[in-house]
Design a protein around this motif. Structure first.
Motif, PDB file in Angstrom:
ATOM      1  N   ARG A 263     -12.304 -88.758 -30.552  1.00 21.77           N
ATOM      2  CA  ARG A 263     -12.379 -87.386 -30.042  1.00 21.77           C
ATOM      3  C   ARG A 263     -13.465 -87.224 -28.986  1.00 21.77           C
ATOM      4  NH1 ARG A 263     -12.220 -83.083 -34.821  1.00 21.77           N
ATOM      5  NH2 ARG A 263     -12.001 -81.743 -32.986  1.00 21.77           N
ATOM      6  N   HIS A 264     -14.259 -88.267 -28.796  1.00 23.43           N
ATOM      7  CA  HIS A 264     -15.292 -88.235 -27.755  1.00 23.43           C
ATOM      8  C   HIS A 264     -14.744 -88.868 -26.480  1.00 23.43           C
ATOM      9  CE1 HIS A 264     -18.637 -86.816 -30.238  1.00 23.43           C
ATOM     10  NE2 HIS A 264     -18.095 -87.514 -31.215  1.00 23.43           N
ATOM     11  N   LYS A 265     -14.998 -88.229 -25.371  1.00 25.30           N
ATOM     12  CA  LYS A 265     -14.436 -88.672 -24.097  1.00 25.30           C
ATOM     13  C   LYS A 265     -15.080 -89.974 -23.625  1.00 25.30           C
ATOM     14  CE  LYS A 265     -13.374 -83.972 -22.546  1.00 25.30           C
ATOM     15  NZ  LYS A 265     -13.616 -82.940 -21.492  1.00 25.30           N
ATOM     16  N   PRO A 266     -14.334 -90.789 -22.859  1.00 24.06           N
ATOM     17  CA  PRO A 266     -14.916 -92.012 -22.277  1.00 24.06           C
ATOM     18  C   PRO A 266     -16.165 -91.665 -21.466  1.00 24.06           C
ATOM     19  CG  PRO A 266     -12.544 -92.032 -22.014  1.00 24.06           C
ATOM     20  CD  PRO A 266     -12.890 -90.674 -22.534  1.00 24.06           C
ATOM     21  N   THR A 267     -17.219 -92.437 -21.675  1.00 27.28           N
ATOM     22  CA  THR A 267     -18.540 -92.092 -21.123  1.00 27.28           C
ATOM     23  C   THR A 267     -19.206 -93.322 -20.520  1.00 27.28           C
ATOM     24  OG1 THR A 267     -18.774 -90.398 -22.848  1.00 27.28           O
ATOM     25  CG2 THR A 267     -20.785 -91.051 -21.696  1.00 27.28           C
ATOM     26  N   VAL A 268     -20.038 -93.063 -19.505  1.00 28.96           N
ATOM     27  CA  VAL A 268     -20.842 -94.113 -18.879  1.00 28.96           C
ATOM     28  C   VAL A 268     -22.307 -93.733 -19.014  1.00 28.96           C
ATOM     29  CG1 VAL A 268     -21.306 -95.446 -16.787  1.00 28.96           C
ATOM     30  CG2 VAL A 268     -19.000 -94.534 -17.198  1.00 28.96           C
ATOM     31  N   TRP A 269     -23.100 -94.660 -19.535  1.00 23.38           N
ATOM     32  CA  TRP A 269     -24.551 -94.480 -19.589  1.00 23.38           C
ATOM     33  C   TRP A 269     -25.164 -95.331 -18.480  1.00 23.38           C
ATOM     34  CZ3 TRP A 269     -21.453 -94.343 -23.833  1.00 23.38           C
ATOM     35  CH2 TRP A 269     -21.648 -93.312 -24.745  1.00 23.38           C
ATOM     36  N   LYS A 393     -41.747-100.554 -14.406  1.00 25.64           N
ATOM     37  CA  LYS A 393     -42.638 -99.392 -14.460  1.00 25.64           C
ATOM     38  C   LYS A 393     -42.090 -98.340 -15.427  1.00 25.64           C
ATOM     39  CE  LYS A 393     -44.796 -95.968 -11.394  1.00 25.64           C
ATOM     40  NZ  LYS A 393     -46.188 -96.448 -11.627  1.00 25.64           N
ATOM     41  N   GLU A 394     -40.768 -98.144 -15.392  1.00 21.33           N
ATOM     42  CA  GLU A 394     -40.158 -97.099 -16.209  1.00 21.33           C
ATOM     43  C   GLU A 394     -38.661 -97.350 -16.335  1.00 21.33           C
ATOM     44  OE1 GLU A 394     -40.111 -93.268 -14.319  1.00 21.33           O
ATOM     45  OE2 GLU A 394     -39.061 -94.014 -12.558  1.00 21.33           O
ATOM     46  N   TRP A 395     -38.041 -96.557 -17.220  1.00 18.18           N
ATOM     47  CA  TRP A 395     -36.590 -96.508 -17.309  1.00 18.18           C
ATOM     48  C   TRP A 395     -36.143 -95.062 -17.144  1.00 18.18           C
ATOM     49  CZ3 TRP A 395     -39.483 -99.544 -20.601  1.00 18.18           C
ATOM     50  CH2 TRP A 395     -39.201-100.918 -20.604  1.00 18.18           C
ATOM     51  N   GLN A 396     -35.024 -94.888 -16.442  1.00 17.59           N
ATOM     52  CA  GLN A 396     -34.418 -93.575 -16.304  1.00 17.59           C
ATOM     53  C   GLN A 396     -32.999 -93.632 -16.857  1.00 17.59           C
ATOM     54  OE1 GLN A 396     -34.722 -92.041 -12.303  1.00 17.59           O
ATOM     55  NE2 GLN A 396     -36.909 -92.540 -12.136  1.00 17.59           N
ATOM     56  N   LEU A 397     -32.423 -92.452 -17.112  1.00 14.21           N
ATOM     57  CA  LEU A 397     -31.122 -92.385 -17.777  1.00 14.21           C
ATOM     58  C   LEU A 397     -30.265 -91.282 -17.175  1.00 14.21           C
ATOM     59  CD1 LEU A 397     -29.210 -93.059 -20.240  1.00 14.21           C
ATOM     60  CD2 LEU A 397     -30.498 -91.314 -21.504  1.00 14.21           C
ATOM     61  N   ALA A 398     -28.977 -91.567 -17.049  1.00 16.40           N
ATOM     62  CA  ALA A 398     -27.984 -90.538 -16.734  1.00 16.40           C
ATOM     63  C   ALA A 398     -26.757 -90.809 -17.591  1.00 16.40           C
ATOM     64  CB  ALA A 398     -27.624 -90.539 -15.259  1.00 16.40           C
ATOM     65  N   ARG A 399     -26.180 -89.753 -18.111  1.00 17.32           N
ATOM     66  CA  ARG A 399     -24.989 -89.850 -18.971  1.00 17.32           C
ATOM     67  C   ARG A 399     -23.869 -89.113 -18.266  1.00 17.32           C
ATOM     68  NH1 ARG A 399     -22.262 -87.747 -23.441  1.00 17.32           N
ATOM     69  NH2 ARG A 399     -22.417 -88.940 -25.393  1.00 17.32           N
ATOM     70  N   VAL A 400     -22.806 -89.818 -17.877  1.00 11.99           N
ATOM     71  CA  VAL A 400     -21.735 -89.206 -17.077  1.00 11.99           C
ATOM     72  C   VAL A 400     -20.375 -89.538 -17.685  1.00 11.99           C
ATOM     73  CG1 VAL A 400     -23.103 -89.298 -14.961  1.00 11.99           C
ATOM     74  CG2 VAL A 400     -21.547 -91.179 -15.497  1.00 11.99           C
ATOM     75  N   ALA A 401     -19.406 -88.681 -17.412  1.00 11.26           N
ATOM     76  CA  ALA A 401     -18.033 -88.959 -17.820  1.00 11.26           C
ATOM     77  C   ALA A 401     -17.485 -90.099 -16.969  1.00 11.26           C
ATOM     78  CB  ALA A 401     -17.177 -87.713 -17.657  1.00 11.26           C
ATOM     79  N   ARG A 402     -16.646 -90.931 -17.582  1.00 10.68           N
ATOM     80  CA  ARG A 402     -16.059 -92.018 -16.793  1.00 10.68           C
ATOM     81  C   ARG A 402     -15.178 -91.424 -15.699  1.00 10.68           C
ATOM     82  NH1 ARG A 402     -12.544 -96.301 -19.916  1.00 10.68           N
ATOM     83  NH2 ARG A 402     -10.922 -94.723 -19.630  1.00 10.68           N
ATOM     84  N   PRO A 403     -15.407 -91.839 -14.458  1.00 10.81           N
ATOM     85  CA  PRO A 403     -14.677 -91.225 -13.347  1.00 10.81           C
ATOM     86  C   PRO A 403     -13.205 -91.629 -13.305  1.00 10.81           C
ATOM     87  CG  PRO A 403     -16.002 -93.050 -12.561  1.00 10.81           C
ATOM     88  CD  PRO A 403     -16.355 -92.863 -14.004  1.00 10.81           C
ATOM     89  N   THR A 404     -12.398 -90.776 -12.716  1.00  7.75           N
ATOM     90  CA  THR A 404     -10.995 -91.112 -12.480  1.00  7.75           C
ATOM     91  C   THR A 404     -10.929 -92.305 -11.532  1.00  7.75           C
ATOM     92  OG1 THR A 404     -10.424 -88.774 -12.699  1.00  7.75           O
ATOM     93  CG2 THR A 404      -8.782 -90.219 -11.657  1.00  7.75           C
ATOM     94  N   GLY A 405     -10.093 -93.251 -11.846  1.00  2.00           N
ATOM     95  CA  GLY A 405     -10.021 -94.450 -11.032  1.00  2.00           C
ATOM     96  C   GLY A 405     -10.981 -95.528 -11.479  1.00  2.00           C
ATOM     97  N   ASN A 406     -11.811 -95.215 -12.476  1.00  8.36           N
ATOM     98  CA  ASN A 406     -12.727 -96.203 -13.068  1.00  8.36           C
ATOM     99  C   ASN A 406     -13.697 -96.819 -12.061  1.00  8.36           C
ATOM    100  OD1 ASN A 406     -11.449 -96.011 -15.702  1.00  8.36           O
ATOM    101  ND2 ASN A 406      -9.739 -97.114 -14.758  1.00  8.36           N
ATOM    102  N   LYS A 407     -14.046 -96.060 -11.051  1.00  4.30           N
ATOM    103  CA  LYS A 407     -14.987 -96.557 -10.049  1.00  4.30           C
ATOM    104  C   LYS A 407     -16.180 -95.611  -9.971  1.00  4.30           C
ATOM    105  CE  LYS A 407     -15.330 -98.289  -5.320  1.00  4.30           C
ATOM    106  NZ  LYS A 407     -14.593 -98.576  -4.060  1.00  4.30           N
ATOM    107  N   LEU A 408     -17.363 -96.164 -10.195  1.00  3.56           N
ATOM    108  CA  LEU A 408     -18.595 -95.386 -10.184  1.00  3.56           C
ATOM    109  C   LEU A 408     -19.361 -95.701  -8.908  1.00  3.56           C
ATOM    110  CD1 LEU A 408     -19.842 -93.538 -12.469  1.00  3.56           C
ATOM    111  CD2 LEU A 408     -21.374 -95.449 -12.946  1.00  3.56           C
ATOM    112  N   ILE A 409     -19.764 -94.672  -8.195  1.00  6.60           N
ATOM    113  CA  ILE A 409     -20.556 -94.862  -6.968  1.00  6.60           C
ATOM    114  C   ILE A 409     -21.972 -94.357  -7.235  1.00  6.60           C
ATOM    115  CG2 ILE A 409     -20.816 -94.301  -4.532  1.00  6.60           C
ATOM    116  CD1 ILE A 409     -17.792 -93.980  -4.387  1.00  6.60           C
TER     117      ILE A 409
END
Length: 450
Positions: A263-269, A393-409
């Protein structure tokens, strides 16, 4: 003594050419330098030098040389255990020798975070290889180290205080106190203000705890794993207030209550390992301040100080979403350095006092030999600047829905070319691990499908 005095220069040169290779993007050259210094056995592939095993393994991980990277991390862990259980006579001989030379002649003493990060990187290597069984083992080891972090810090400080008490018996306490008092304003002149540094609660590294939670949420074998994940996210959110961690915490909580993962949508961390962490540099106070008498040629001390290095990029952009801070390795390094610095300073003052007393005694007997003793003291005065300098030095994070076409820019301010990331359509969840060690350096990308 003259040779030991050269150790500071030798340390600086070794770390300098290694760092230059990393920030120029020539990672294979950095690996070659680190491997050469790690004393690797050609037959077994095991390394004997703890610090350079960690350095080499870190850059190998970035180059996706996973098996060899983990072999060297294993070597480093073995050396850590060996250092912890080293015979007290051997340690005593090293300490005795270092009191008349400098701390760089002793074996490298691992930091608390060395062990945590070694297990963290091993776990990530196994995840990238699709080896879930070994990844699970390493995440459990990582969390166990994190759990014991505060206790280990307290034990370490207690041992340091005991050593200082034993060493102070050898010299005049009045001279030590006078020297420490005079050292304070000189430290301030170097911009050393330890009061500004504080540890994360429990001396943990939020990055390692966060990845522990993410692994157990996405690779859960039963509902108890979701509970582990929720607890890890809760702890990290309490430390960082990162909004994406809050979403993960809520997701793990829903799974704990029985909600289906489907029930959880495909996600990219998107995880951004940014820049290089704070490193140690030496500063010297070459003045006759810590002396019993003025009838000496030289007296001085050499101490390490932390120098921060820059971010590679302020953030990454995935469409309109930007990565946000997750954990600061600088903060972790500073906290441990802060706890150790009083011990380092006191030992250096005791060392300078001992040397000066000996120099004075020789000077009284023979001025020429006293002058030579002064030269020897100057030559043997040096700071231990060894550290795992390949950490970020550090780590940063973004949590996004998997894009249509499965290509992340992925883009960033001043990034020469955007990163085009192809995602496996057969996987529902993905970790995109981006690393850039220095400004204007094109980042590397690692994709872990879960």
């Amino acid at each position: 003594m003259l040779l030991s005095g050269c150790t500071s220069v030798m340390q600086k040169n070794k770390f300098g050419d290694f760092e230059q290779a990393i920030i120029s993007g020539t990672n294979l050259n950095a690996i070659a330098l680190a491997e050469d210094r790690a004393s690797i056995d050609k037959n077994t592939g095991q390394a004997k030098d703890l610090l350079w095993s960690l350095q080499a393994a870190t850059v190998m991980r970035q180059e996706k040389i996973y098996s060899k990277s983990n072999l060297l991390f294993d070597s480093a862990e073995y050396e850590m255990k060996d250092e912890d259980t080293e015979h007290f006579l051997s340690k005593g001989a090293q300490l005795a020798g270092s009191m008349f030379l400098n701390d760089s002649v002793t074996s490298y003493k691992q930091s608390q975070f060395d062990g945590v990060m070694a297990n963290t990187y091993k776990a990530l290597n196994f995840m990238a290889q699709g080896d879930d069984a070994n990844a699970r083992i390493e995440w459990n080891r990582t969390e166990d180290r994190q759990r014991r972090a505060a206790e280990n810090f307290q034990n370490k400080i207690a041992k340091q205080q005991k050593k200082l008490a034993e060493e102070q018996v050898k010299v005049d306490q009045e001279n030590i106190d006078r020297s420490l008092e005079k050292a304070a304003p000189l430290l301030e002149s170097q911009g050393i203000d330890l009061s500004q540094w504080s540890a994360y609660d429990g001396y943990i590294n939020p990055f390692s705890t966060y990845l522990h939670g993410l692994y157990f949420m996405l690779k859960a074998q039963d509902r108890s794993d979701y509970s582990k994940a929720r607890d890890s996210f809760k702890r990290v959110y309490g430390l960082t207030k990162n909004a994406d961690v809050k979403v993960d915490m809520d997701m793990a909580a829903s799974l704990t209550k029985g909600r289906s993962m489907k029930r959880h949508k495909p996600t990219v961390w998107v995880i951004f390992e940014n820049g290089l962490g704070a490193k140690k540099e030496e500063f010297r106070i070459d003045l006759p301040l810590f002396v019993v008498t003025s009838n000496v040629t030289y007296s001085g001390i050499a101490l390490p100080k932390l120098v921060e290095r820059p971010q590679a990029y302020p953030y990454l952009e995935i469409g309109k979403i930007k990565t946000r801070p997750l954990a600061s390795m600088d903060k972790v390094i500073q906290a441990e350095f802060k706890s150790e610095f009083p011990y380092i300073l006191s030992r250096e003052v005791i060392r300078a006092t001992l040397k000066t007393i000996v120099q004075k005694q020789i000077q009284d007997q023979n001025p020429l030999m006293g002058a030579l003793a002064g030269i020897g003291q100057a030559a043997s005065t040096g700071a231990d600047i060894r550290s795992w300098s390949a950490l970020p030095k550090e780590w940063q994070l973004a949590r996004v829905a998997r894009p249509t076409g499965n290509k992340l820019i992925i883009n960033a301010p001043d990034l020469a070319l955007p990163l085009d990331v192809e995602l496996d359509p057969n996987s529902r969840f993905h970790v995109v691990y981006v690393k850039a060690a220095a400004p204007n350096l094109q980042p590397t990308v690692e994709i872990i499908n879960l």
